[in-house]
Design an enzyme around this catalytic site. Structure first.
Site, PDB file in Angstrom:
ATOM      1  N   ASP A   1      -1.486   7.534   3.924  1.00 53.00           N
ATOM      2  CA  ASP A   1      -0.599   8.281   4.660  1.00 53.00           C
ATOM      3  C   ASP A   1      -0.962   9.688   4.692  1.00 53.00           C
ATOM      4  O   ASP A   1      -0.856  10.415   5.940  1.00 53.00           O
ATOM      5  CB  ASP A   1       1.034   8.329   4.309  1.00 53.00           C
TER       6      ASP A   1
ATOM      7  N   GLU B   1      -0.421  -1.787  -4.457  1.00 54.55           N
ATOM      8  CA  GLU B   1      -1.425  -0.898  -3.980  1.00 54.55           C
ATOM      9  C   GLU B   1      -2.103  -0.215  -5.090  1.00 54.55           C
ATOM     10  O   GLU B   1      -3.401  -0.132  -5.423  1.00 54.55           O
ATOM     11  CB  GLU B   1      -1.334   0.057  -2.979  1.00 54.55           C
TER      12      GLU B   1
END
Length: 381
Positions: free
Chosen positions: A89, A108
């Site tokens: 992000d 993740e």
């Protein structure tokens, strides 16, 4: 048009990452819109005979991979992976990341830590001068939410991060639930001066399961590579339309005038410092020598940031005519243009906080409305 450009960059970055995949590899499959491109392209290779096995980082990625015919496993059966490909992000100059916008940050991070190599694929919008404009996801247990949120906000305030930690909600207005059954606080800190210190503070808070700060990831994954859609979109554009030297020079002026050049100038020093930090972790007794070598490299490579600016300028010059670039430059040099450059970052920061506050209030309104309508139908929910 901007969305199409960014999607093209994501696809190009995913295609570049696919070049690192070899037959027989154990792969980690990331989550999110950019990683989805990689899964789709990987499936095309699998259909033509490529044999790999993969560990997905979310149920959404698992569903996509199964549907597309990619063989899957888990970390119990394959505890060490050859390569993980995932998005981000935000990416800071020192290669620290914010991840978890899709809610899969825990898996993740586990998969990234189990990987020998990780490739982060991203479009140019994800590069920032410092982390924090994207709200930091903090995964928490539902029990004691108010106490955990208070502790998160207090720890952040001590680290110079101001802003609320808001509970993420799903489309139905209820709390968003991760694949692990947890909730997420989205912390709108605007700017995180010291990501590593904040990460350490968050790690020590009871109730916090994980957070979206991926700091020191290069060391954890042994090797971090960045496949930037920007770099490869530039190459594709240049092949279709060779920009003139004058157009590139004007594009550089546009980038500088709008303040975007500041995003690229810290990259060289950031990479040097990040590399030094990684080496210090495994060679703590060599601190003095490593600091001296890093200082030498800072001086030696300071001018290399100009290469990044040139590549970005080529991207602009391949999409705008020279006259359009001149007109754009004239605007940014005008009083109104200079005001836009000065005020826009402040407006963006404030608008993000405003939007989050509005969305939280609106979700309550919608929840009440839906419950009222359902009650009319005989359902008390």
């Amino acid at each position: 048009m901007i969305t199409m450009d960014l999607e093209a960059q994501k696809r190009a970055a995913a295609a570049r990452a696919l070049e690192f995949v070899r037959p027989g590899m154990r792969l980690g499959l990331g989550s999110g819109s950019t990683a989805k491109h990689f899964v789709e392209l990987l499936a095309q290779r699998v259909r033509t005979g490529l044999e790999v096995i993969a560990v997905p980082t979310s149920e959404a990625t698992r569903s996509d991979a199964e549907r597309l015919g990619i063989a899957l496993t888990n970390l119990d059966e394959a505890p060490e992976l050859d390569l993980t490909v995932d998005g981000a992000d935000e990416i800071a100059p020192d290669l620290s990341l914010i991840k978890g916008g899709g809610g899969a940050l825990l898996r993740e991070k586990i998969v990234a830590s189990a990987s020998l190599r990780m490739i982060v694929i991203a479009d140019e919008s994800k590069w920032v001068s410092s982390l924090g404009r994207f709200p930091l996801p903090v995964e928490v247990v539902p029990f004691g939410l108010a106490a955990t949120r208070r502790a998160v906000e207090a720890a952040a305030a001590d680290m110079g991060c101001a802003g609320p930690a808001l509970l993420r909600r799903a489309k139905d207005g209820h709390a968003f639930v991760t694949d692990g059954g947890h909730w997420i606080l989205d912390a709108a800190f605007e700017r995180i001066p010291d990501p590593r210190s904040l990460a350490e503070r968050l790690d020590g808070i009871a109730g916090v399961i994980e957070h979206g700060l991926f700091v020191g990831l290069a060391h954890a994954a042994r090797e971090l590579l960045l496949a930037l859609g920007l770099a490869f979109a530039v190459g594709a554009g240049a092949a279709a339309q060779q920009p003139s030297a004058n157009a590139i020079a004007t594009a550089k002026e546009v980038i500088t005038a709008k303040g975007a050049g500041a995003l690229y100038s810290p990259l060289v020093s950031g990479v040097i410092e990040r590399t030094k930090t990684v080496l210090l972790q495994s060679n703590p007794m060599l601190g003095k020598d490593l600091n001296e070598v890093a200082a030498k490299l800072h001086a030696e490579y300071a001018s290399r940031s100009a290469e990044i600016l040139t590549e970005v300028a080529k991207l602009y010059a391949s999409r705008f005519t020279e006259q359009e670039l001149k007109d754009t430059l004239a605007f940014y040099k005008s009083p109104l243009g200079r005001k836009l450059v000065a005020e826009e970052p402040i407006i963006l920061d404030q608008s993000m906080k405003t939007a989050q506050t509005w969305a939280e209030g609106f979700s309550q309104e919608i929840m009440s409305k839906i419950r009222g309508e359902m009650k009319k139908r005989g359902h008390d929910i």
